[in-house]
Design a protein around this motif. Structure first.
Motif, PDB file in Angstrom:
ATOM      1  N   THR A  43       0.830  -1.208   0.000  1.00  5.39           N
ATOM      2  CA  THR A  43       0.000   0.000   0.000  1.00  5.39           C
ATOM      3  C   THR A  43       0.863   1.255   0.000  1.00  5.39           C
ATOM      4  O   THR A  43       0.518   2.240  -0.655  1.00  5.39           O
ATOM      5  CB  THR A  43      -0.962   0.023   1.208  1.00  5.39           C
ATOM      6  OG1 THR A  43      -0.214  -0.109   2.418  1.00  5.39           O
ATOM      7  CG2 THR A  43      -1.997  -1.076   1.104  1.00  5.39           C
ATOM      8  N   SER A  47       0.922   4.138  -2.959  1.00  2.00           N
ATOM      9  CA  SER A  47       0.707   5.540  -2.620  1.00  2.00           C
ATOM     10  C   SER A  47       1.829   6.412  -3.164  1.00  2.00           C
ATOM     11  O   SER A  47       1.594   7.478  -3.740  1.00  2.00           O
ATOM     12  CB  SER A  47       0.603   5.688  -1.101  1.00  2.00           C
ATOM     13  OG  SER A  47       0.591   7.039  -0.729  1.00  2.00           O
ATOM     14  N   LYS A  51       1.683   9.428  -6.007  1.00  3.97           N
ATOM     15  CA  LYS A  51       2.208  10.770  -5.742  1.00  3.97           C
ATOM     16  C   LYS A  51       3.266  11.164  -6.769  1.00  3.97           C
ATOM     17  O   LYS A  51       3.287  12.302  -7.246  1.00  3.97           O
ATOM     18  CB  LYS A  51       2.796  10.845  -4.331  1.00  3.97           C
ATOM     19  CG  LYS A  51       1.749  10.825  -3.253  1.00  3.97           C
ATOM     20  CD  LYS A  51       2.365  10.853  -1.873  1.00  3.97           C
ATOM     21  CE  LYS A  51       1.294  10.761  -0.809  1.00  3.97           C
ATOM     22  NZ  LYS A  51       1.850  10.763   0.549  1.00  3.97           N
TER      23      LYS A  51
END
Length: 84
Positions: A43, A47, A51
């Motif tokens: 995870t 992420s 980004k």
């Protein structure tokens, strides 16, 4: 004599059963912890990937000087030469 041997074997079997239960509990606990850590890493990397993609897109938009100049600029010598 047979009673003593049977009791001794029973004690040893109980000890083996307890040890086996403890080690199985330990192994399942470690597997659960490793699974949780793997899930957190996956995870986190997803992420970070999102980004980075957002930063890359924003940077490309900000640094596209030619498009910014040609889309909103008034006609002039510089824009005429650059936007052709």
């Amino acid at each position: 004599m047979d009673e003593k041997i049977i009791r001794k074997i029973n004690r040893q079997l109980r000890a083996i059963k307890v040890m086996l239960g403890f080690f199985m509990f330990l192994i399942f606990g470690m597997l659960a912890i490793l699974g949780f850590i793997a899930w957190k890493v996956i995870t986190f990397t997803n992420s970070v990937n999102t980004k980075i993609s957002n930063i890359e897109t924003t940077t490309q938009q900000k640094l596209d000087v030619k498009a910014q100049l040609c889309n909103g600029a008034q006609p002039g010598l510089l824009t005429d030469q650059l936007c052709k």
